[in-house]
Write a protein that holds these residues in place. Structure first.
Motif, mmCIF file in Angstrom:
data_model
loop_
_atom_site.group_PDB
_atom_site.id
_atom_site.type_symbol
_atom_site.label_atom_id
_atom_site.label_comp_id
_atom_site.label_asym_id
_atom_site.label_seq_id
_atom_site.Cartn_x
_atom_site.Cartn_y
_atom_site.Cartn_z
ATOM 1 N N LYS A 148 44.728 2.015 14.170
ATOM 2 C CA LYS A 148 44.218 1.413 13.063
ATOM 3 C C LYS A 148 45.703 1.256 12.187
ATOM 4 O O LYS A 148 45.523 0.388 11.300
ATOM 5 N N ASP A 149 46.772 2.339 12.160
ATOM 6 C CA ASP A 149 47.828 2.210 11.324
ATOM 7 C C ASP A 149 49.034 2.230 12.043
ATOM 8 O O ASP A 149 49.405 3.219 12.523
ATOM 9 N N ALA A 150 49.690 1.067 12.310
ATOM 10 C CA ALA A 150 50.911 1.025 13.294
ATOM 11 C C ALA A 150 52.134 1.841 12.454
ATOM 12 O O ALA A 150 53.057 2.405 13.328
ATOM 13 N N GLY A 151 51.983 2.085 11.116
ATOM 14 C CA GLY A 151 53.120 2.769 10.513
ATOM 15 C C GLY A 151 52.818 4.422 10.367
ATOM 16 O O GLY A 151 53.723 5.124 10.037
ATOM 17 N N PRO A 192 57.838 12.093 7.392
ATOM 18 C CA PRO A 192 57.152 11.046 8.218
ATOM 19 C C PRO A 192 56.104 10.659 7.371
ATOM 20 O O PRO A 192 55.324 11.387 6.299
ATOM 21 N N ARG A 193 55.336 9.555 7.733
ATOM 22 C CA ARG A 193 53.989 9.295 7.408
ATOM 23 C C ARG A 193 52.973 9.842 8.239
ATOM 24 O O ARG A 193 52.786 9.625 9.366
ATOM 25 N N TYR A 194 52.454 10.541 7.362
ATOM 26 C CA TYR A 194 51.305 11.637 7.973
ATOM 27 C C TYR A 194 49.902 11.661 7.561
ATOM 28 O O TYR A 194 49.672 11.235 6.385
ATOM 29 N N VAL A 195 48.918 12.127 8.306
ATOM 30 C CA VAL A 195 47.665 12.347 7.661
ATOM 31 C C VAL A 195 47.234 13.871 8.250
ATOM 32 O O VAL A 195 47.767 14.346 9.148
ATOM 33 N N LEU A 196 46.300 14.429 7.514
ATOM 34 C CA LEU A 196 45.753 15.683 7.688
ATOM 35 C C LEU A 196 44.038 15.648 8.136
ATOM 36 O O LEU A 196 43.447 15.842 7.159
#
Length: 250
Positions: A110-113, A185-189
């Motif tokens: 969903k998120d290429a970045g 980095p571009r991250y999610v938890l």
């Protein structure tokens, strides 16, 4: 998306089959590529892996003389294919929960970045290797701890981080994660449960004096890097270190 999972193995004949099966049940979530590095096992670990390879060509086995887990992880990185888009890890005595990859890989679609997902882990003292789940009478704690298997890395982030620091006997994973988060980095938890960490007598982390020394060395190196290079990001609000200390009750 091709997801390569690196699994170092050293004398884990008892556990490695269950670890691999926990990955194979998730083949519908990604183009799965399992890279097993047998680090000089003297038991039947390599044969246990081979016994699963005929029917499951996504498993690739590489053998080397015993050089330690850090060098084994680097050997795994060297086996990434050009098609690999995502990279994760699973230790050969742990279990990847059902649905782990379908949840987090979808975030990358969903998120290429997006460069990194970092999810939860469950420390557990008994696992049913048939069900690939914690046993009914097990004790456990769920935490966002410090473990490579909690992470899925984009290939470009892996290339930015580089290899594992082979000066480390243990805590090479801590050092690698710290270096990864430091570069911003571009991250999610996500709240995904990324692994069942099997507590048993053979865990490397049972060597508490070595573990503590190497962990503190990883923290010191991170502090030193960030002092020299102010552009590196602080590591805050990611790892639940206080909660993680409760694993000692297991």
């Amino acid at each position: 998306m091709r997801l390569s999972v690196i699994m170092p193995v050293h004398n884990r004949e008892t556990f490695v089959g269950a670890a691999l099966r926990s990955l194979l049940r998730q083949r519908d979530a990604a183009d799965l590529d399992i890279i097993v590095i047998d680090d000089g096992s003297t038991d039947g670990s390599a044969q246990a892996v081979r016994s699963m390879m005929d029917e499951t060509p996504c498993i690739r086995l590489f053998q080397q003389e015993n050089a330690g887990v850090t060098r084994a992880r680097n050997s795994g990185l060297r086996q990434l294919t050009p098609e690999t888009e995502l990279v994760s890890f699973l230790d050969s005595d742990d279990i990847s929960p059902a649905g782990r990859f379908s949840a987090d890989v979808e975030l990358f679609r969903k998120d290429a970045g997006l460069e990194l997902t970092y999810s939860n882990m469950m420390l557990v003292d008994k696992i049913d290797d048939s069900a690939l789940e914690p046993a009914p009478d097990s004790r456990s704690i769920t935490v966002r701890g410090i473990h490579l298997s909690s992470a899925i890395f984009s290939r470009r982030l892996v290339e930015r981080i580089g290899g594992f620091d082979e000066d480390f006997i243990q805590a090479e994973d801590t050092d690698y994660l710290l270096r990864g988060f430091e570069i911003g980095p571009r991250y999610v938890l996500p709240d995904t449960l990324a692994l069942y960490y099997r507590r048993h007598a053979g865990n490397m982390t049972r060597q508490e004096d070595v573990q503590s020394r190497e962990f503190m060395r990883a923290i010191y190196k991170s502090m030193k890097r960030r002092k020299v290079d102010p552009s590196l990001k602080p590591i805050e609000g990611i790892f639940e270190l206080k909660k993680l200390a409760d694993w000692r009750f297991l």
